[in-house]
Design an enzyme around this catalytic site. Structure first.
Site, PDB file in Angstrom:
ATOM      1  N   ASP A   9      -0.530   2.716  -5.200  1.00 18.43           N
ATOM      2  CA  ASP A   9      -0.500   1.287  -5.505  1.00 18.43           C
ATOM      3  C   ASP A   9      -1.765   0.924  -6.269  1.00 18.43           C
ATOM      4  O   ASP A   9      -2.813   1.523  -6.052  1.00 18.43           O
ATOM      5  CB  ASP A   9      -0.406   0.475  -4.210  1.00 18.43           C
TER       6      ASP A   9
ATOM      7  N   ASN B 285      -9.098   3.579  -1.243  1.00 18.96           N
ATOM      8  CA  ASN B 285      -9.553   4.500  -0.197  1.00 18.96           C
ATOM      9  C   ASN B 285      -8.829   5.847  -0.199  1.00 18.96           C
ATOM     10  O   ASN B 285      -9.405   6.870   0.143  1.00 18.96           O
ATOM     11  CB  ASN B 285      -9.436   3.855   1.183  1.00 18.96           C
TER      12      ASN B 285
ATOM     13  N   ASN C  96      -6.947   6.286   4.242  1.00 19.39           N
ATOM     14  CA  ASN C  96      -8.324   6.693   3.936  1.00 19.39           C
ATOM     15  C   ASN C  96      -8.603   8.162   4.288  1.00 19.39           C
ATOM     16  O   ASN C  96      -9.710   8.637   4.103  1.00 19.39           O
ATOM     17  CB  ASN C  96      -9.332   5.763   4.636  1.00 19.39           C
TER      18      ASN C  96
ATOM     19  N   HIS D 146       0.822  -1.211   0.000  1.00 19.65           N
ATOM     20  CA  HIS D 146       0.000   0.000   0.000  1.00 19.65           C
ATOM     21  C   HIS D 146       0.859   1.266   0.000  1.00 19.65           C
ATOM     22  O   HIS D 146       0.354   2.355  -0.256  1.00 19.65           O
ATOM     23  CB  HIS D 146      -0.901  -0.003   1.247  1.00 19.65           C
TER      24      HIS D 146
END
Length: 194
Positions: free
Chosen positions: A95, A116, A70, A22
């Site tokens: 990513d 997100n 997020n 991520h």
């Protein structure tokens, strides 16, 4: 076409997330900062690691939000407001599950594809989706239920090496990306495979 003045690399803060899939976007910004000898500093008012750099004769800003993924839009919104940067001059590096490790795709505009970080950026930019995206492939675990766990894990050594090679490759085109010459970059980058 206008170029990009703000380059944002997405990731999660903290040592436990370092080098996880991520964090590929944050890794890209760190690599660019090293390459251009730009010092990223923690900047409270921008909720992120922030630096100013000159690339291809243009003044640009580098940002890694230090909120959780997020909530990435908070940092992007703060920098855009402060420096009066319109969304179309923002490039978000993130990513991407839908392309394999060792590949990258560049595009302008689009949805969030369930990401997100992008979701929050779109919301905080008043639903403007016109920013650029450099998508670093991390591959897909195979099933939607495994995604959350997958993106927060470190990639296998083989995949990690491919992600690093992709970051290095895409950084070769940073001058053109900054200037907004995206088509030649897409032609080169989209045929690259680590």
């Amino acid at each position: 076409m206008a170029g990009f003045r703000l380059l944002v690399g997405l990731g999660n803060p903290g040592n436990e997330y370092e080098n996880t899939r991520h964090n590929a976007g944050a890794q890209w910004i760190e690599a660019l900062a090293r390459q251009s000898q730009c010092l990223l500093r923690a900047e409270k008012k921008f909720s992120g690691q922030f630096g100013k750099v000159s690339i291809a004769g243009e003044e640009c800003y580098l940002l890694i939000p230090t909120t959780y993924m997020n909530l990435s839009g908070k940092a992007v919104q703060a920098v855009c407001q402060f420096y009066k940067i319109p969304p179309e001059e923002v490039l978000v590096i993130h990513d991407e599950l839908d392309i394999p490790p060792g590949t990258a795709k560049l595009k302008k505009g689009g949805g969030h594809g369930g990401h997100n970080g992008l979701k929050d950026i779109i919301a905080k930019l008043a639903n403007n989706r016109d920013f650029g995206r450099l998508r670093i492939g991390i591959g897909h675990p195979g099933h939607a239920s495994q995604v959350a766990n997958y993106v927060l894990k470190k990639a296998s050594p083989d995949d990690y090496a491919k992600i690093e090679q992709t970051i290095d490759e895409s950084l070769r085109y940073v001058d053109d990306i900054i200037k907004g010459n995206l088509n030649p970059v897409m032609n080169q980058l989209h045929s690259f495979k680590a």
